[in-house]
Design an enzyme around this catalytic site. Structure first.
Site, mmCIF file in Angstrom:
data_model
loop_
_atom_site.group_PDB
_atom_site.id
_atom_site.type_symbol
_atom_site.label_atom_id
_atom_site.label_comp_id
_atom_site.label_asym_id
_atom_site.label_seq_id
_atom_site.Cartn_x
_atom_site.Cartn_y
_atom_site.Cartn_z
ATOM 1 N N TYR A 86 54.235 30.544 44.763
ATOM 2 C CA TYR A 86 53.085 29.977 44.051
ATOM 3 C C TYR A 86 52.740 30.801 42.814
ATOM 4 O O TYR A 86 52.031 30.325 41.930
ATOM 5 C CB TYR A 86 51.858 29.885 44.966
ATOM 6 C CG TYR A 86 52.031 28.989 46.172
ATOM 7 C CD1 TYR A 86 53.121 28.124 46.292
ATOM 8 C CD2 TYR A 86 51.101 29.015 47.210
ATOM 9 C CE1 TYR A 86 53.278 27.315 47.406
ATOM 10 C CE2 TYR A 86 51.257 28.200 48.332
ATOM 11 C CZ TYR A 86 52.346 27.364 48.424
ATOM 12 O OH TYR A 86 52.516 26.572 49.535
ATOM 13 N N HIS A 148 59.824 29.404 54.021
ATOM 14 C CA HIS A 148 59.286 28.299 53.222
ATOM 15 C C HIS A 148 60.149 27.039 53.283
ATOM 16 O O HIS A 148 59.632 25.917 53.344
ATOM 17 C CB HIS A 148 59.124 28.753 51.768
ATOM 18 C CG HIS A 148 58.039 28.048 51.038
ATOM 19 N ND1 HIS A 148 57.242 28.644 50.092
ATOM 20 C CD2 HIS A 148 57.588 26.771 51.119
ATOM 21 C CE1 HIS A 148 56.366 27.786 49.619
ATOM 22 N NE2 HIS A 148 56.560 26.622 50.222
#
Length: 345
Positions: A86, A148
């Site tokens: 992010y 992830h």
């Protein structure tokens, strides 16, 4: 007895040394360099806060990111979701520190998740990935560390890879720097293979789920196998990153404009986002909406007070069948087929 000059000097030296130590510690603490560690009893998995605050695409600017995270904690959120990819973990960490201070909370009062990115799937690089995340978030430990994606990226090539990475992640548990480990974006074949290959079941699986992508069978499978589900993008196409991705006639209406959800919201004296979030929570999943606006952060938190009836759940189920749609599927860009056997593929 009269003190000698040497005794006076020794005493003065000790005092100066102690004062320097205290001032250094004070300066370090107020510069944000002391990692936030726990001193009480951390939240257990079975008590994970079901309403969390997401930080994906929370990138208006650094200060806004920190302020939003801080506001979330002050509002009442006790679950923060982050990730290395992010690109905002330092700002999220600053927001956590500020929010804990202003809300009068300790580190152990909240649940913090982050994720290992694809470029650290090499088992030897897994510990490094964790250390980088802890440093950026300014924390001593994570409550949950997720893989992830079930893919690795190396030298510009992306390929399916997760078993050896998972084995390396299991070793992190012994360090005390991670309390639980899990996965994100796996399909049934991959998750079954992972469990059989390592004999270590993920504690949590995070994947896309919302009224337009309900995946009820997949959710029930997790419940039967003792794996908690966290649903990202719980407000579907409200997320700006999805806007314009599908302009076809079959594309669902914006979730906020969905007539069926609007009717439920009006009937229950809630807002559409509150209905969608409470629907997710009522199915046993944790939800992680994000917003850079305090008013929306507070509105989303109000989902906890929204009361839905069985007839509302049945109506939302019909919405899911009518507008079945998956927004996040990077299969083409990765060159790896993802979400095999799941809805919306």
């Amino acid at each position: 007895m009269q003190e000698s000059p040497r005794m006076l000097m020794n005493g003065l030296s000790v005092t100066v040394a102690l004062l320097a130590f205290v001032l250094a510690a004070f300066s370090q603490a107020h510069s944000g360099q002391v990692p936030l560690g726990g001193h009480g009893t951390p939240i257990k998995l079975e008590s994970i806060p079901l309403l969390g605050f997401g930080t994906w695409n929370l990138n208006v600017n650094a200060q806004n990111t920190s302020d939003a995270v801080s506001a979330a904690l002050q509002t009442g959120y006790r679950h923060i979701d982050a990730a290395k990819i992010y690109g905002n973990q330092k700002d999220v960490g600053n927001g956590i520190a500020d929010g804990l201070k202003k809300a009068g909370l300790a580190r152990d009062d909240i649940w913090i998740t982050s994720k290992l990115w694809n470029d650290h799937h090499d088992p030897d690089r897994v510990p490094e990935g964790l250390e980088t995340t802890l440093s950026e978030l300014n924390l001593d430990y994570l409550d949950l560390y997720l893989m992830h994606w079930p893919v690795a990226s190396d030298s510009g090539t992306t390929y399916e890879s997760y078993v050896n990475t998972w084995k390396a992640m299991t070793k992190l548990l012994a360090t005390g720097k991670v309390r639980y480990i899990g996965v994100s974006n796996f399909d049934p074949e991959q998750l079954t293979d992972l469990i059989k290959s390592t004999n270590h079941r993920p504690s949590v699986h995070q994947f896309e789920m919302h009224p337009y992508l309900q995946q009820t069978d997949w959710l029930e499978w997790h419940e039967e196998n003792g794996i908690h589900v966290t649903q990202y993008s719980p407000l579907a196409n409200v997320n700006p990153i999805y806007k314009g991705k599908d302009s076809s006639k079959k594309a669902p209406p914006a979730l906020l404009d969905n007539v069926e959800l609007q009717g439920i919201a009006e009937k229950r004296n809630c807002t559409v986002p509150q209905v969608a979030l409470k629907w997710g929570i009522s199915r046993g999943a944790s939800v992680i909406p994000k917003s850079s606006h305090v008013s929306y952060i507070e509105e989303n938190y109000g989902a906890l007070e929204c009361r839905l009836e069985d007839e509302d759940s049945k109506a939302i189920a019909k919405v899911g069948k009518r507008y079945l749609h998956r927004y996040n599927n990077p299969s083409k860009s990765y060159g790896v087929p993802l979400f095999k056997g799941l809805d919306g593929v």
